[in-house]
Motif scaffolding. Structure first.
Motif, PDB file in Angstrom:
ATOM      1  N   PRO A   1       0.545  -1.222  -0.040  1.00  0.00           N
ATOM      2  CA  PRO A   1       0.355   0.050  -0.110  1.00  0.00           C
ATOM      3  C   PRO A   1       1.110   1.824   0.424  1.00  0.00           C
ATOM      4  O   PRO A   1       0.740   2.562  -0.004  1.00  0.00           O
ATOM      5  CB  PRO A   1      -0.782   0.072   0.906  1.00  0.00           C
ATOM      6  N   SER A   2       2.506   0.606   0.159  1.00  0.00           N
ATOM      7  CA  SER A   2       2.996   2.629   0.499  1.00  0.00           C
ATOM      8  C   SER A   2       3.168   3.027  -1.268  1.00  0.00           C
ATOM      9  O   SER A   2       2.939   4.322  -0.323  1.00  0.00           O
ATOM     10  CB  SER A   2       3.843   2.149   0.786  1.00  0.00           C
ATOM     11  N   PRO A   3       3.297   2.493  -2.160  1.00  0.00           N
ATOM     12  CA  PRO A   3       2.816   3.898  -2.739  1.00  0.00           C
ATOM     13  C   PRO A   3       1.690   4.829  -3.284  1.00  0.00           C
ATOM     14  O   PRO A   3       1.576   5.844  -3.858  1.00  0.00           O
ATOM     15  CB  PRO A   3       3.050   2.833  -4.642  1.00  0.00           C
ATOM     16  N   PHE A   4       0.323   4.290  -2.431  1.00  0.00           N
ATOM     17  CA  PHE A   4      -0.814   4.814  -2.628  1.00  0.00           C
ATOM     18  C   PHE A   4      -0.675   6.615  -2.071  1.00  0.00           C
ATOM     19  O   PHE A   4      -0.995   7.239  -2.176  1.00  0.00           O
ATOM     20  CB  PHE A   4      -1.634   3.745  -2.150  1.00  0.00           C
ATOM     21  N   VAL A   5       0.501   6.441  -1.212  1.00  0.00           N
ATOM     22  CA  VAL A   5       0.478   7.595  -0.020  1.00  0.00           C
ATOM     23  C   VAL A   5       1.961   7.830   0.184  1.00  0.00           C
ATOM     24  O   VAL A   5       2.295   8.551   1.256  1.00  0.00           O
ATOM     25  CB  VAL A   5       0.225   7.208   1.607  1.00  0.00           C
ATOM     26  N   ARG A   6       3.018   7.547  -0.687  1.00  0.00           N
ATOM     27  CA  ARG A   6       4.730   7.788  -0.248  1.00  0.00           C
ATOM     28  C   ARG A   6       4.549   9.538  -0.730  1.00  0.00           C
ATOM     29  O   ARG A   6       5.852   9.587  -0.164  1.00  0.00           O
ATOM     30  CB  ARG A   6       4.814   7.526  -1.829  1.00  0.00           C
ATOM     31  N   HIS A   7       3.282  10.175  -1.245  1.00  0.00           N
ATOM     32  CA  HIS A   7       3.789  11.242  -1.689  1.00  0.00           C
ATOM     33  C   HIS A   7       3.410  12.647  -0.941  1.00  0.00           C
ATOM     34  O   HIS A   7       2.823  13.533  -1.030  1.00  0.00           O
ATOM     35  CB  HIS A   7       3.565  11.720  -3.222  1.00  0.00           C
ATOM     36  N   ALA A   8       2.649  11.389   0.428  1.00  0.00           N
ATOM     37  CA  ALA A   8       1.650  11.666   1.029  1.00  0.00           C
ATOM     38  C   ALA A   8       1.644  13.999   2.168  1.00  0.00           C
ATOM     39  O   ALA A   8       1.835  14.614   1.367  1.00  0.00           O
ATOM     40  CB  ALA A   8       0.715  11.901   1.628  1.00  0.00           C
ATOM     41  N   GLU A   9       3.074  13.670   2.124  1.00  0.00           N
ATOM     42  CA  GLU A   9       3.762  14.459   3.128  1.00  0.00           C
ATOM     43  C   GLU A   9       4.156  15.261   2.516  1.00  0.00           C
ATOM     44  O   GLU A   9       4.089  16.436   2.478  1.00  0.00           O
ATOM     45  CB  GLU A   9       4.520  14.289   3.651  1.00  0.00           C
ATOM     46  N   GLU A  10       4.655  15.497   1.351  1.00  0.00           N
ATOM     47  CA  GLU A  10       4.455  16.135  -0.035  1.00  0.00           C
ATOM     48  C   GLU A  10       4.191  17.174  -0.484  1.00  0.00           C
ATOM     49  O   GLU A  10       4.111  17.937  -0.687  1.00  0.00           O
ATOM     50  CB  GLU A  10       5.700  15.735  -1.373  1.00  0.00           C
ATOM     51  N   ILE A  11       2.871  15.846  -0.827  1.00  0.00           N
ATOM     52  CA  ILE A  11       1.489  17.178  -1.354  1.00  0.00           C
ATOM     53  C   ILE A  11       0.810  17.681   0.677  1.00  0.00           C
ATOM     54  O   ILE A  11       0.795  18.941   0.076  1.00  0.00           O
ATOM     55  CB  ILE A  11       0.519  16.241  -1.833  1.00  0.00           C
ATOM     56  N   VAL A  12       0.728  17.270   0.927  1.00  0.00           N
ATOM     57  CA  VAL A  12       0.759  18.533   2.112  1.00  0.00           C
ATOM     58  C   VAL A  12       1.238  19.699   2.870  1.00  0.00           C
ATOM     59  O   VAL A  12       0.597  20.554   3.531  1.00  0.00           O
ATOM     60  CB  VAL A  12       0.114  17.254   3.240  1.00  0.00           C
ATOM     61  N   ALA A  13       2.651  19.017   2.421  1.00  0.00           N
ATOM     62  CA  ALA A  13       3.435  20.209   2.781  1.00  0.00           C
ATOM     63  C   ALA A  13       3.818  21.212   1.869  1.00  0.00           C
ATOM     64  O   ALA A  13       3.864  22.243   2.182  1.00  0.00           O
ATOM     65  CB  ALA A  13       5.236  20.035   2.429  1.00  0.00           C
ATOM     66  N   ARG A  14       2.786  21.417   0.709  1.00  0.00           N
ATOM     67  CA  ARG A  14       2.578  22.885   0.021  1.00  0.00           C
ATOM     68  C   ARG A  14       1.452  23.215   0.575  1.00  0.00           C
ATOM     69  O   ARG A  14       1.512  25.041   0.262  1.00  0.00           O
ATOM     70  CB  ARG A  14       1.808  21.716  -1.595  1.00  0.00           C
ATOM     71  N   LEU A  15       0.746  22.758   1.839  1.00  0.00           N
ATOM     72  CA  LEU A  15       0.081  23.775   2.305  1.00  0.00           C
ATOM     73  C   LEU A  15       1.013  25.126   3.386  1.00  0.00           C
ATOM     74  O   LEU A  15       0.504  26.287   3.407  1.00  0.00           O
ATOM     75  CB  LEU A  15      -0.064  23.122   3.595  1.00  0.00           C
ATOM     76  N   ASP A  16       2.330  24.527   3.040  1.00  0.00           N
ATOM     77  CA  ASP A  16       3.288  25.057   4.004  1.00  0.00           C
ATOM     78  C   ASP A  16       3.240  27.069   3.061  1.00  0.00           C
ATOM     79  O   ASP A  16       3.827  28.046   3.704  1.00  0.00           O
ATOM     80  CB  ASP A  16       4.232  24.827   4.450  1.00  0.00           C
ATOM     81  N   ALA A  17       2.425  26.613   1.888  1.00  0.00           N
ATOM     82  CA  ALA A  17       3.377  28.465   1.050  1.00  0.00           C
ATOM     83  C   ALA A  17       1.763  29.502   1.818  1.00  0.00           C
ATOM     84  O   ALA A  17       1.800  30.571   1.864  1.00  0.00           O
ATOM     85  CB  ALA A  17       3.318  28.263  -0.359  1.00  0.00           C
ATOM     86  N   LEU A  18       0.659  28.503   2.372  1.00  0.00           N
ATOM     87  CA  LEU A  18      -0.291  29.302   3.142  1.00  0.00           C
ATOM     88  C   LEU A  18       0.037  29.993   4.435  1.00  0.00           C
ATOM     89  O   LEU A  18      -0.696  31.073   4.448  1.00  0.00           O
ATOM     90  CB  LEU A  18      -1.438  28.047   2.583  1.00  0.00           C
ATOM     91  N   THR A  19       0.033  30.148   5.083  1.00  0.00           N
ATOM     92  CA  THR A  19       0.770  29.754   6.410  1.00  0.00           C
ATOM     93  C   THR A  19       1.940  30.385   7.264  1.00  0.00           C
ATOM     94  O   THR A  19       2.776  29.768   6.511  1.00  0.00           O
ATOM     95  CB  THR A  19      -0.300  29.136   7.374  1.00  0.00           C
TER      96      THR A  19
END
Length: 427
Positions: A409-427
């Motif tokens: 299952p890891s390939p499905f979520v391996r980029h989750a941290e990278e995707i969610v980290a894009r929120l850093d640009a908002l706050t």
């Protein structure tokens, strides 16, 4: 707007009392500017500042005679001042006061709207980070597709909330525009200098060409942003409603057990009433947007067909969005995420969620794409229909595959941290 959906601070901005107070603020700013320009004697300007007043009752009583609310207001204020009251409304037309005062109300209400939009975005960001690794089913067409994480879901809503925040900021800024340009916008009884002075005092931008009224495309743009923000709230609320269904039950609205009642007849009920309310409010906001668009095309330099519409649509839309944003904030901050149920729901397809990985593995092993597709489709649909594990069926159909790698299952979520980290640009 009805009291049920009105937060006190926003309701006060759109009250009849505040509207008349804002009209007075515009009239006083004009008098002050005229005094600076040497038109109004200083002693008369001082008398006006000291004495100018009104009561809603007096204005209402006068309007019974004038059948014109602004004219009635001017009469009452002028009478409260005495002889110097002759300078009240000097060189102005009604729309100079009404539209400029409306811009002040929009600017004041906008501070609350933008603050609420920012608070909602920030709450979504926090919860997205909290659930960055919370694996759950991704659904397309309402049907299980592939795993994702709840944090990625919420990150999408956070970015949408940020876009709505920026749209609201722009729309409120451009609608905070006034005009002191006279009967047909030519400054025949005023001057551009007077207008500039008044706008500076009030903290508003000046309308470039007002004709007499501030063009209503500005207000339409504002209510378009409001309606779009409402649509974003509706999308979020719809997701929560779907995830709270009994057969899904991955997310639930906050519920005060032991106090709150979900149903008058069925004590077991915990209904998504807050999210349902948000969806209903969004429908109203879209209706107000349509009304604002109808207000754009006025006759010649102006008519008054827009007035009755925006007396309802503008205050109600901003009051409703303010309420809805805070309701959504309550839902986001208080929603319960059922992580165990999310994990169990991943198993409902008996492993068919891995179909794309199986397809790609077969293609990489040398099968044609169509042949690989049919093999996987046949096994996946049997898994669905018969409750047999997809992994077992695939092993029979294609024993050459590395099943351990396919069902990782890891390939499905391996980029989750990278995707969610894009929120850093908002706050």
């Amino acid at each position: 707007m009805i009291e049920r959906y009105t937060r006190p601070e926003m309701g006060a901005i759109w009250s009849e009392q505040r509207k008349l107070e804002t009209w007075l603020a515009v009239e006083l700013a004009v008098v002050e500017a005229l005094a600076e320009m040497g038109v109004v004697p200083a002693e008369d300007a001082a008398a006006i500042r000291e004495r100018a007043s009104f009561t809603r009752e007096a204005v209402r009583e006068r309007e019974r005679l004038t059948d014109h609310d602004l004219a009635a207001f001017v009469d009452v204020v002028a009478e409260s001042v005495g002889e110097a009251g002759r300078w009240i409304h000097y060189g102005l037309t009604s729309s100079d006061v009404i539209d400029t005062a409306l811009a002040l109300q929009i600017a004041e209400a906008g501070l609350l709207i933008v603050g609420g939009a920012r608070a909602l975005r920030d709450a979504l960001v926090r919860r997205a980070r909290e659930h960055v690794h919370t694996i759950c089913v991704g659904r397309t067409h309402g049907v299980h597709a592939e795993p994702t994480t709840f944090g990625i879901k919420l990150a999408g809503f956070a970015f949408e909330a940020d876009r709505n925040l920026r749209r609201l900021e722009r729309a409120i800024e451009q609608a905070s525009t006034g005009a002191i340009s006279g009967a047909v916008g030519t400054y025949a009884a005023a001057s551009p200098e007077l207008e500039e002075r008044v706008m500076r005092k009030l903290g508003l931008r000046r309308e470039d060409v007002s004709t007499q009224v501030v063009p209503r495309d500005r207000h339409a743009e504002l209510l378009q942003a409001v309606a779009l923000a409402g649509a974003g709230l509706e999308r979020l609320a719809t997701e929560i409603r779907l995830l709270q269904r009994t057969e899904v039950r991955e997310v639930e609205e906050p519920f005060r057990a032991g106090a709150q009642k979900g149903s008058s007849a069925m004590p077991h009920k915990r209904n998504p009433i807050l999210s349902e309310r948000l969806c209903g409010i969004a429908r109203l906001l879209r209706g107000y947007q349509q009304a604002a668009l109808e207000n754009v095309a006025l006759w010649h330099e102006r008519d008054i067909s827009h007035s009755s519409v925006e007396r309802v649509a503008l205050p109600d839309a901003m009051i409703l969005l303010d309420y809805a944003q805070h309701l959504a904030l309550r839902v986001v901050e208080g929603m319960r995420v059922n992580v165990d149920r999310m994990r169990r729901n991943l198993e409902l397809t008996h492993g068919a969620l891995y179909s794309q990985r199986a397809l790609l593995a077969l293609v990489a092993a040398g099968r044609s794409r169509d042949e690989a597709y049919r093999i996987v489709q046949r096994a996946a649909q049997r898994a669905f229909d018969e409750g047999v594990e997809f992994r077992e069926l695939l092993a029979q159909e294609a024993p050459e595959l590395d099943l351990q790698a396919i069902f990782d299952p890891s390939p499905f979520v391996r980029h989750a941290e990278e995707i969610v980290a894009r929120l850093d640009a908002l706050t």
